[in-house]
Design a protein around this motif. Structure first.
Motif, PDB file in Angstrom:
ATOM      1  N   ASP A   1       0.877  -1.174   0.000  1.00  0.00           N
ATOM      2  CA  ASP A   1       0.000   0.000   0.000  1.00  0.00           C
ATOM      3  C   ASP A   1       0.914   1.224   0.000  1.00  0.00           C
ATOM      4  O   ASP A   1       2.058   1.146   0.467  1.00  0.00           O
TER       5      ASP A   1
ATOM      6  N   ASP B   1       0.067   3.850   1.666  1.00  0.00           N
ATOM      7  CA  ASP B   1      -0.205   4.453   2.966  1.00  0.00           C
ATOM      8  C   ASP B   1       0.136   3.401   4.029  1.00  0.00           C
ATOM      9  O   ASP B   1      -0.694   2.563   4.403  1.00  0.00           O
TER      10      ASP B   1
ATOM     11  N   VAL C   1      -7.383   5.312  -5.246  1.00  0.00           N
ATOM     12  CA  VAL C   1      -6.549   6.517  -5.324  1.00  0.00           C
ATOM     13  C   VAL C   1      -7.381   7.711  -4.845  1.00  0.00           C
ATOM     14  O   VAL C   1      -8.471   7.968  -5.362  1.00  0.00           O
TER      15      VAL C   1
ATOM     16  N   GLY D   1      -2.587   5.089 -11.055  1.00  0.00           N
ATOM     17  CA  GLY D   1      -2.269   4.213  -9.911  1.00  0.00           C
ATOM     18  C   GLY D   1      -2.246   2.752 -10.331  1.00  0.00           C
ATOM     19  O   GLY D   1      -1.338   1.994  -9.951  1.00  0.00           O
TER      20      GLY D   1
ATOM     21  N   ASP E   1     -17.372  -7.642  -8.587  1.00  0.00           N
ATOM     22  CA  ASP E   1     -18.120  -8.597  -7.764  1.00  0.00           C
ATOM     23  C   ASP E   1     -19.638  -8.376  -7.780  1.00  0.00           C
ATOM     24  O   ASP E   1     -20.371  -9.106  -7.133  1.00  0.00           O
TER      25      ASP E   1
ATOM     26  N   ARG F   1     -18.719   0.062   7.512  1.00  0.00           N
ATOM     27  CA  ARG F   1     -17.729  -0.964   7.133  1.00  0.00           C
ATOM     28  C   ARG F   1     -16.326  -0.622   7.612  1.00  0.00           C
ATOM     29  O   ARG F   1     -15.637  -1.456   8.214  1.00  0.00           O
TER      30      ARG F   1
END
Ligand SMILES: NC(=O)c1ccc[n+]([C@@H]2O[C@H](COP(=O)([O-])OP(=O)(O)OC[C@H]3O[C@@H](n4cnc5c(N)ncnc54)[C@H](O)[C@@H]3O)[C@@H](O)[C@H]2O)c1
Ligand SMILES: O=P(O)(O)OC[C@H]1O[C@H](O[C@H]2[C@H](O)[C@@H](O)[C@@H](O)O[C@@H]2CO)[C@H](O)[C@@H](O)[C@@H]1O
Ligand SMILES: [Mn+2]
Length: 447
Positions: free
Chosen positions: A45, A47, A93, A131, A176, A298
């Motif tokens: 990642d 971050d 991003v 990204g 999904d 979430r």
């Protein structure tokens, strides 16, 4: 299923390790080691602080359930992408702060504000493409034989960019949403899960239709499904028993209204934004959009559960569990690894799969998944209604990518104004001008 005479173990990298979806994928991988054995699991990642919160819990999970698997979390691309067989990409991003603006800016102008749809989706596309391309390049540099399964949204626009910019890369863009809907279909007709269904589906990402759904004996399930969808949309008993977030409840319910417009097919839920934008805007709160719900629910649940695991030093009683999102991506990797030719959906260049649609459109159709990636199946001719819808939306997606590559204000304005949910070019321009300011740290300067 075990694979006798095959002792390979795989190295998987989750790119976007700090994603709220990461723990579900880790759980699914650990539960499925008999079908898809691992030797390494890595997180990447940009971050590090966000990723660490998930990684610290994942490390405990891996240590408790499969200590033989090497686990690593890093922000260093070389460490992350070296010695990898599969990359599962799920980056955002600009994170939720920018998603919030993708939703709120259009709404301020009375237009649908949505993560992957309309002006919000296009804005996100221009941030996401560089990204995702960066991830593809890291993979090709450090593990040229690896495959990338990419969830990073907006998958339709990202897919168009990868088709153009990295045509030979081993990236497969996936979604999904149809998977979640097919699990619902299975429940409606009393089957175990989506793998019990044989289906035909075509369209663009978040923009498609089922034309046929059968069980494995060939029994046509469409009549039973249509009867249910006409009345309840895709809502199922579990939603009433276990509860469902209000915005998803409305989305699954509205599939009934979308279905009404073409009762010969069954629709993807995202079509509601294109067919009923006025109703969607009316039901939206410009000050509290889906991002706020995700951050309040979430994100809090996922990070809270990770913190609890770390504090207790054990994940033995964790509430994390596999879901349709995680099982799908692991099923895809397994099919590629073992050349199973399992039939699953992917977003790939049309090249005749929908015979009367632009061959260069990135379409979502069933494919056979195996060692060569995804081989598309021919879905025949799109009907007149679908042809019109797909042709327009395909042009929007292509214009968005043109705009980014050419740094073109005009092409981006065209993309915004051509989009079915934007009422006119003046409103498109107003939204675009606000979006340019909001995305100044991400977009190139447009001429
Ligand atoms: N295709 C699908 O059907 C589908 C389904 C679910 C989620 N998604 C997508 O998956 C992604 C993750 O969703 P989320 O809600 O968990 O988001 P999230 O914000 O929780 O996680 C995304 C992570 O990506 C990281 N990131 C951002 N830019 C990066 C970069 N350039 N390089 C490396 N890491 C980077 C962030 O730091 C963050 O930790 C989103 O793009 C979302 O739209 C797609
Ligand atoms: O608003 P979010 O962040 O909750 O979801 C946006 C994503 O919605 C779809 O994914 C659903 C999926 O269809 C459902 O079955 C279940 O797994 O939840 C997912 C979202 O949590 C969509 O396909 C994605 O592209 C969106 O990012
Ligand atoms: Mn999706």
């Amino acid at each position: 299923m075990t694979h006798a005479a095959d002792d390979r173990k795989f190295s998987v990298l989750i790119a976007g390790g700090g994603s709220t979806y990461t723990p579900g994928i880790v759980l699914t991988l650990l539960n499925g080691l008999d079908k898809f054995p691992l030797r390494k699991l890595k997180f990447y990642d940009n971050d590090g602080e966000r990723q660490k919160k998930i990684a610290d819990a994942a490390r405990i999970l891996v240590k408790e359930r499969a200590p033989e698997i090497e686990f690593e979390a890093t922000t260093n691309p070389a460490e992350a992408f070296t010695d990898v067989d599969f990359v599962m990409a799920q980056i955002r991003v600009g994170k939720y702060a920018m998603r919030s603006l993708d939703e709120k800016i259009p709404l301020k102008h009375g237009v649908v504000g949505q993560e992957t749809t309309g002006p919000g989706g296009i804005a996100y596309g221009l941030r996401s493409i560089p990204g995702v391309i960066e991830l593809v390049d890291y993979m090709e540099k450090y593990s040229p034989n690896a495959w990338m399964l990419n969830y990073s949204n907006p998958a339709a626009i990202v897919a168009e960019a990868t088709r153009r910019l990295r045509p030979n890369s081993k990236i497969i863009n996936i979604c999904d949403m149809p998977i979640g809907i097919m699990d619902r279909m299975a429940q409606i007709v009393g089957l175990k899960d989506r793998n019990d269904l044989v289906f035909r589906y075509y369209g663009l990402n978040h923009f498609g239709w089922w034309t046929d759904v059968r069980d494995k004996t060939g029994k046509d399930l469409m009549p039973q499904l249509k009867k249910h969808v006409a009345k309840h949309g895709y809502l199922v008993d579990d939603d009433y028993e276990e509860g469902i977030e209000p915005s998803w409840e409305e989305t699954f319910k509205m599939a009934a209204d979308v279905y009404a417009l073409d009762p010969t097919t069954l629709p993807n839920t995202y079509l509601k934004y294109y067919m009923y934008p006025t109703q969607v805007v009316k039901h939206s709160d410009p000050n509290y959009t889906r991002t706020d719900e995700v951050e309040d629910h979430r994100q809090k649940l996922v990070f809270g559960e990770c913190a609890r695991i770390v504090e207790n030093g054990t994940a033995k009683d964790t509430g994390f569990k596999p879901d349709d999102h995680s099982t799908y991506i692991v099923d895809l990797c397994t099919a590629i690894a073992y050349d199973t030719k399992q039939r699953m959906l992917a977003i790939i260049p049309n090249e005749g799969a929908i015979s009367n649609i632009d061959p260069t459109a990135m379409v979502e159709v069933p494919c056979l998944f195996g060692a060569n990636g995804a081989e598309r199946l021919a879905m025949g001719k799109a009907a007149t209604y679908q042809t019109g819808m797909i042709t327009e939306q395909n042009s929007v997606e292509k214009l968005a990518v043109d705009a980014l590559l050419e740094h073109s204000y005009t092409k981006l304005w065209q993309a915004f104004s051509l989009c079915k949910i934007v009422p006119d070019a003046g409103i498109a321009k107003d939204i675009l001008d606000d979006m340019i300011v909001a995305n100044k740290d991400y977009w190139p300067e447009l001429n």
